[in-house]
Write a protein that holds these residues in place. Structure first.
Motif, PDB file in Angstrom:
ATOM      1  N   HIS A 254      35.220  46.588  29.139  1.00 37.90           N
ATOM      2  CA  HIS A 254      34.827  45.719  30.241  1.00 37.90           C
ATOM      3  C   HIS A 254      33.321  45.500  30.163  1.00 37.90           C
ATOM      4  O   HIS A 254      32.560  46.453  29.985  1.00 37.90           O
TER       5      HIS A 254
ATOM      6  N   MET B 208      30.303  43.876  32.345  1.00 38.23           N
ATOM      7  CA  MET B 208      30.020  43.415  33.699  1.00 38.23           C
ATOM      8  C   MET B 208      28.579  43.754  34.062  1.00 38.23           C
ATOM      9  O   MET B 208      28.032  44.761  33.582  1.00 38.23           O
TER      10      MET B 208
ATOM     11  N   THR C  40      28.343  43.587  41.006  1.00 41.28           N
ATOM     12  CA  THR C  40      29.331  42.537  41.195  1.00 41.28           C
ATOM     13  C   THR C  40      30.631  42.958  40.534  1.00 41.28           C
ATOM     14  O   THR C  40      30.673  43.908  39.745  1.00 41.28           O
ATOM     15  N   ASP C  41      31.700  42.233  40.855  1.00 41.84           N
ATOM     16  CA  ASP C  41      32.993  42.565  40.263  1.00 41.84           C
ATOM     17  C   ASP C  41      33.441  41.523  39.253  1.00 41.84           C
ATOM     18  O   ASP C  41      34.622  41.473  38.888  1.00 41.84           O
ATOM     19  N   VAL C  42      32.531  40.661  38.817  1.00 41.81           N
ATOM     20  CA  VAL C  42      32.896  39.678  37.807  1.00 41.81           C
ATOM     21  C   VAL C  42      32.413  40.145  36.444  1.00 41.81           C
ATOM     22  O   VAL C  42      31.453  40.908  36.331  1.00 41.81           O
TER      23      VAL C  42
ATOM     24  N   GLU D 109      36.821  41.045  30.239  1.00 37.91           N
ATOM     25  CA  GLU D 109      37.486  42.069  29.444  1.00 37.91           C
ATOM     26  C   GLU D 109      37.511  41.575  28.003  1.00 37.91           C
ATOM     27  O   GLU D 109      37.938  40.450  27.731  1.00 37.91           O
TER      28      GLU D 109
ATOM     29  N   PRO E  25      38.219  36.440  31.527  1.00 41.33           N
ATOM     30  CA  PRO E  25      37.390  36.638  32.711  1.00 41.33           C
ATOM     31  C   PRO E  25      37.960  37.690  33.653  1.00 41.33           C
ATOM     32  O   PRO E  25      39.171  37.812  33.828  1.00 41.33           O
ATOM     33  N   LEU E  26      37.064  38.437  34.247  1.00 41.22           N
ATOM     34  CA  LEU E  26      37.402  39.382  35.312  1.00 41.22           C
ATOM     35  C   LEU E  26      36.791  38.869  36.608  1.00 41.22           C
ATOM     36  O   LEU E  26      35.646  38.394  36.632  1.00 41.22           O
ATOM     37  N   GLY E  27      37.520  38.969  37.705  1.00 39.69           N
ATOM     38  CA  GLY E  27      37.003  38.527  38.987  1.00 39.69           C
ATOM     39  C   GLY E  27      37.002  37.016  39.109  1.00 39.69           C
ATOM     40  O   GLY E  27      37.546  36.283  38.285  1.00 39.69           O
ATOM     41  N   THR E  28      36.377  36.548  40.163  1.00 35.80           N
ATOM     42  CA  THR E  28      36.322  35.113  40.451  1.00 35.80           C
ATOM     43  C   THR E  28      34.932  34.584  40.144  1.00 35.80           C
ATOM     44  O   THR E  28      33.951  34.939  40.805  1.00 35.80           O
ATOM     45  N   TRP E  29      34.849  33.747  39.129  1.00 36.37           N
ATOM     46  CA  TRP E  29      33.575  33.166  38.707  1.00 36.37           C
ATOM     47  C   TRP E  29      33.323  31.865  39.477  1.00 36.37           C
ATOM     48  O   TRP E  29      34.176  30.983  39.503  1.00 36.37           O
TER      49      TRP E  29
END
Length: 975
Positions: free
Chosen positions: A785, A787, A791-793, A796, A816-820
């Motif tokens: 991961h 990052m 933040t949580d974006v 992976e 993508p991880l999270g909401t971009w």
């Protein structure tokens, strides 16, 4: 100078304006060495104007010059230059200026030349910034303002023939005129254009006005030359001899245009004087909202041009101007807007000679008043009316005989006001044959063309269709009946502009769009020398803030198609491709040649073709294309030699490139110079598979555990699964990289600069966490991961490695991880290889850098460059040097070699990290890493746009967060 003269908004004692004429009357140039003294205030030296004054202790300078640029680079002798884009560098209290007003005093001794008896003597100043007063032998000649305008003074009563005379000039840096000269440029001062003593004989020719129109229907010209009574006009080539003021039809006249700059040499004579003229027959008109020249729609493929030299400032010699014009012509530029003042008159003569349409702009800009809500703006203050009209008159009268000048611009960014209307009224009455331009009034009440700055592509298309948003319901009908000109667009600051080709496509599609002028021709930086550090003694381009200015606009001055040393930037190549006068479309069944010329045929061009397999030439030859009339199109078959070639091997790309070149030498380029090209891939035996196939299952080298890590063929991985060695080479990475050193467009876009958003999100400080390292039969799979903190974006990443016939293959998949909510600078991999691998070859787009919305200038081929040559030296270091569409690349040196194949991918190779590039303020801040060459192998980049002062990237060039994959093969060779 009396204090009242120092702030006077109109000239005192200057003669009425007139045309610049090449005359056989006696003249003495006064350029060269002058005595000079500079003081910090306007008071000056008492008695300096007297002939007997002793200036033996004064410095000596070469005039023309700008005094702030005197001295060794890095050590100015007389104050420092200052750069502001909008704000005045002094309190806005018109017409007053501060007591702190640097003042230069000049003295020049000369012996008058012999001349016929009688007549008058005139001293002519072609450019003095910003206000000056002149004396001859202690007697006052007068004072003037209007820095980039000619002023002449009658010196007859004060000249003393047969003895040494002394011309004294006092120049103030700031004056009332400075309020009218707030152009986006350096505040520099002095006598920066030529000075001369002119004899005006009795019965001579003080002024001439040439009227030379062309009727495309009859193919005839019409000539009338206004000159003093009794003067005779002669055009030997046409067999014409007629009294001044008499109109004559010229049935055999060939028209002047930027494409065919046909000039007829003429003379106007009296018994006392002869002047020489260069006459060009041409007519510019407007019909059905289309700008027309000689009967054909006008296509302005233009640039904005400030007068600038990195060492001499606004003082340019003719050789520099000629070199600029020749480079413009070689770059398919056909038009110049003289932003934001009339140029040196020699430049216009060169435009006549070489062929460039010119929009001549008045020396007027009051942009700083916008910061005050336009309060007290001189454009609308009646007390400034005469000063503004005087500036218009001096431009028009000086330049009225140049066929290259097709329109007059009232000025730039001066808001609205009744004085602009007065300028337009005077110009239209004096010269109704040229159109009037001013961008600042969207109602277009005083002008003949609709003009905008930096309208984006969507709005430009609406304007082309006559469907632009309403500026004023009452003015809509008038405005929509006008041609449209983008007086500034495609802002070329730093790495950019993007979207230039898409603008030109709109110009071609809609006749109402007469084209536009890219901002701007060259970086207005100043050559300075590093005083310390590893680059001590190295020259670099300095910009705003480098001279201790209390107000400045940093590197906004570095926004040109040329760098400050006049080396072309990548943007100039992009512009040349976008402005190409031919469209060459190559297909599998033929080649389409479309002329974009408006006034000439393609008879001066030859055509050639070349076939390459994976960038290696296999055949070439001449292409037979019949001459095309302006705007015509033809389709020709593929050359027989191409169709007879054996098909390429499986997986090999065959590319056909067609080139249009000058068949013979022009004054601006040698024979063989390329003006346009087109390229396409020809079908092969099979679609190319850029990755070499792996060995059959079961034959690949086994994955072996070793020393806490793994070995896989020639690859060595650490315990986290990161590649650390490849054959004989130590390496770092590759790992996911989303960051780029922000471009000027990334940093300055409004209202939300992407770079600030990216930094807030933390894309410049990614952290990597290994989730899993999974050994497989003959392969290694690593999941991580990636990052930023807070933040949580993120992404992976799966890196799947497998051995492959002496090398190692990587499939890198990012999800993508999270909401971009923001676009990304780049998707790709970063790695480092030993610093000795300094030579790069590649098969892909080249030879220069390319980005998603700025790649029209690059073609598919095989190229080579050093890592040093990969760098583009933007004045403020930033993302640069990417080569797109790379199928294979090799870095080598010292007997070692690394090859990378696959993709296609975007390749960047640097001797420093992205972080070092971002941290640098100037090119001399960059120091090569002694250990590593840093590579980026990217799937894609975010577009460039031109949002530093214009629209952002087009939607199709936004790099949104989504799944991506890169498949690459690495192999290292050597010891």
């Amino acid at each position: 100078m009396e204090e009242s003269d120092a702030i006077r908004p109109s000239p005192s004692g200057a003669l009425p304006p007139r045309a610049h004429l090449e005359s056989d009357a006696v003249a003495l140039p006064l350029d060269g060495e002058w005595s000079f003294r500079c003081s910090p205030t306007a008071g000056g030296t008492p008695g300096f104007e007297l002939a007997a004054f002793d200036d033996g202790g004064w410095d000596r300078v070469q005039v023309p010059h700008c005094w702030q640029l005197e001295g060794v680079p890095g050590r100015p002798r007389y104050g420092s230059p200052a750069y502001t884009n909008i704000a005045y560098p002094f309190p806005v209290d018109p017409p007053e200026v501060p007591d702190e007003n640097p003042t230069g005093e000049y003295r020049r001794a000369f012996d008058p030349p012999e001349a016929p008896p009688g007549g008058r003597w005139i001293v002519r100043f072609e450019g003095v910034d910003s206000a000056f007063e002149a004396w001859l032998n202690g007697k006052r000649l007068g004072a003037a303002q209007g820095s980039r305008l000619t002023h002449e003074f009658d010196a007859t009563e004060h000249l003393e023939p047969g003895r040494r005379n002394v011309l004294a000039v006092r120049v103030h840096q700031f004056s009332a005129g400075s309020y009218l000269e707030d152009q986006d440029m350096w505040w520099v001062s002095g006598i920066f254009r030529r000075v001369a003593l002119l004899h005006r004989p009795e019965g001579g020719i003080d002024d001439v006005f040439v009227h030379a129109g062309y009727d495309p229907a009859t193919r005839a010209g019409r000539l009338r030359v206004e000159a003093p009574a009794g003067a005779v006009v002669r055009v030997p080539e046409l067999g014409l001899e007629l009294p001044a003021g008499t109109a004559a039809d010229v049935p055999r006249a060939e028209p002047w245009s930027a494409e065919e700059p046909r000039l007829y040499r003429a003379t106007v004579s009296t018994a006392a004087e002869t002047v020489e003229l260069a006459i060009g027959f041409r007519t510019v008109s407007i019909s059905d909202a289309v700008l027309i020249a000689n009967g054909a729609p006008l296509a302005l493929r233009g640039v904005n041009r400030h007068e600038w030299h990195a060492r001499t400032g606004r003082a340019l010699d003719e050789a520099t101007m000629r070199a600029d014009v020749e480079l413009m012509k070689r770059s398919n530029v056909n038009a110049v807007r003289t932003s934001h003042y009339p140029p040196d008159p020699r430049f216009l003569a060169l435009c006549d000679e070489y062929g460039l349409w010119v929009l001549d702009e008045c020396d007027l800009e009051t942009h700083g008043f916008e910061l005050l809500g336009w309060r007290r703006n001189p454009a609308d203050d009646p007390s400034w009316r005469d000063a503004l009209v005087d500036r218009m008159q001096r431009m028009v009268e000086r330049d009225k005989n140049h066929p290259c000048v097709i329109g007059w611009s009232l000025g730039n960014e001066s808001g609205r006001g009744r004085n602009l209307g007065a300028m337009a009224e005077w110009a239209r009455s004096r010269d109704p044959d040229r159109f009037l331009h001013y961008e600042g009034d969207q109602d277009c009440g005083d002008v003949d063309v609709y003009s905008r700055m930096y309208a984006d592509h969507a709005e430009t298309e609406l304007i082309g269709r006559g469907e632009e948003p309403s500026a004023s319901p009452g003015a809509d009908a008038r405005r929509r009946g006008m041609p449209f000109i983008l007086c500034e667009y495609a802002h070329a600051m730093g790495n950019g502009p993007g979207g230039l080709t898409e603008y030109v496509e709109l110009f071609e599609r809609y006749p109402r769009l007469a084209g536009g002028f890219v901002w701007e021709w060259m970086d207005q930086c100043i050559a300075q020398t590093a005083q310390d550090g590893p680059h001590r003694g190295t020259e670099y381009p300095a910009y705003g803030g480098d001279f201790g200015e209390e107000l400045h606009d940093a590197n906004f001055i570095a926004d040109g198609l040329l760098f400050a040393d006049r080396a072309p930037s990548p943007a100039l190549a992009e512009l040349a491709a976008a402005y190409a006068p031919l469209a060459l479309r190559v297909g599998g069944d033929g080649i389409t040649v479309e002329s974009r010329y408006r006034h000439t045929t393609t008879g001066h061009l030859g055509f050639a073709w070349r076939c390459e397999d994976d960038g290696v030439p296999v055949a070439d030859g001449a292409l037979e294309v019949p001459p095309l009339d302006a705007g015509a199109c033809v389709r020709v078959p593929l050359p027989a030699a191409v169709t007879e070639l054996d098909p390429p091997a499986v997986g090999v790309e065959r590319w056909l490139t067609v080139s249009a070149r000058l068949a013979g030498a022009e004054r601006w380029a040698p024979a063989g110079h390329e003006v346009a090209w087109g390229q396409a891939q020809l079908p092969g035996r099979a679609a190319p598979a850029r990755r070499r196939p792996s060995r059959p299952a079961g034959t690949a080298p086994a994955l072996a555990r070793s020393g806490g890590g793994w070995d896989l063929g020639q690859a060595r991985f650490d315990a986290r699964g990161r590649l650390e060695r490849l054959g004989p080479l130590d390496v770092v990475g590759p790992v996911l990289d989303l960051w780029r050193a922000p471009t000027d467009n990334d940093e300055l876009a409004q209202p939300d600069p992407p770079a600030a958003t990216w930094r807030r999100l933390g894309l410049d400080r990614l952290r990597h966490r290994t989730i899993a390292v999974v050994p497989e039969q003959g392969a290694l799979s690593v999941v991580s991961h990636v990052m930023p903190a807070g933040t949580d974006v993120g992404f992976e990443m799966e890196y799947r490695w497998r051995a492959d016939d002496g090398g190692v293959c990587l499939d890198a998949v990012g999800s993508p991880l999270g909401t971009w909510a923001v676009p990304l600078p780049r998707w790709g991999l970063r790695m480092a290889v030993p610093a000795g691998l300094g030579d790069v070859t590649w098969f892909g787009l080249g030879p220069g850098e390319a980005y998603p919305d700025s790649a029209s200038a690059q073609r598919v081929g095989r190229f080579s460059a050093s890592v040093e040559e990969f760098q583009t030296p933007y004045a403020r270091p930033q993302e640069n040097g990417a080569r797109r569409g790379v199928r294979s690349a090799a870095l080598e040196g010292g007997g070692r070699r690394l090859t990378v194949e696959g993709g296609p991918f975007v390749l960047t190779a640097r001797p420093w990290t992205t972080e070092a590039l971002e941290a640098a303020a100037h090119t001399t801040d960059l120091v090569p890493d002694p250990e590593w060459v840093w590579l980026n192998l990217d799937a894609e980049h975010h577009g460039l746009g031109s949002a530093a002062c214009g629209p952002p990237e087009l939607p199709e060039y936004r790099l949104e967060a989504r799944r991506f994959m890169l498949s690459l093969r690495f192999e290292a060779l050597g010891r």
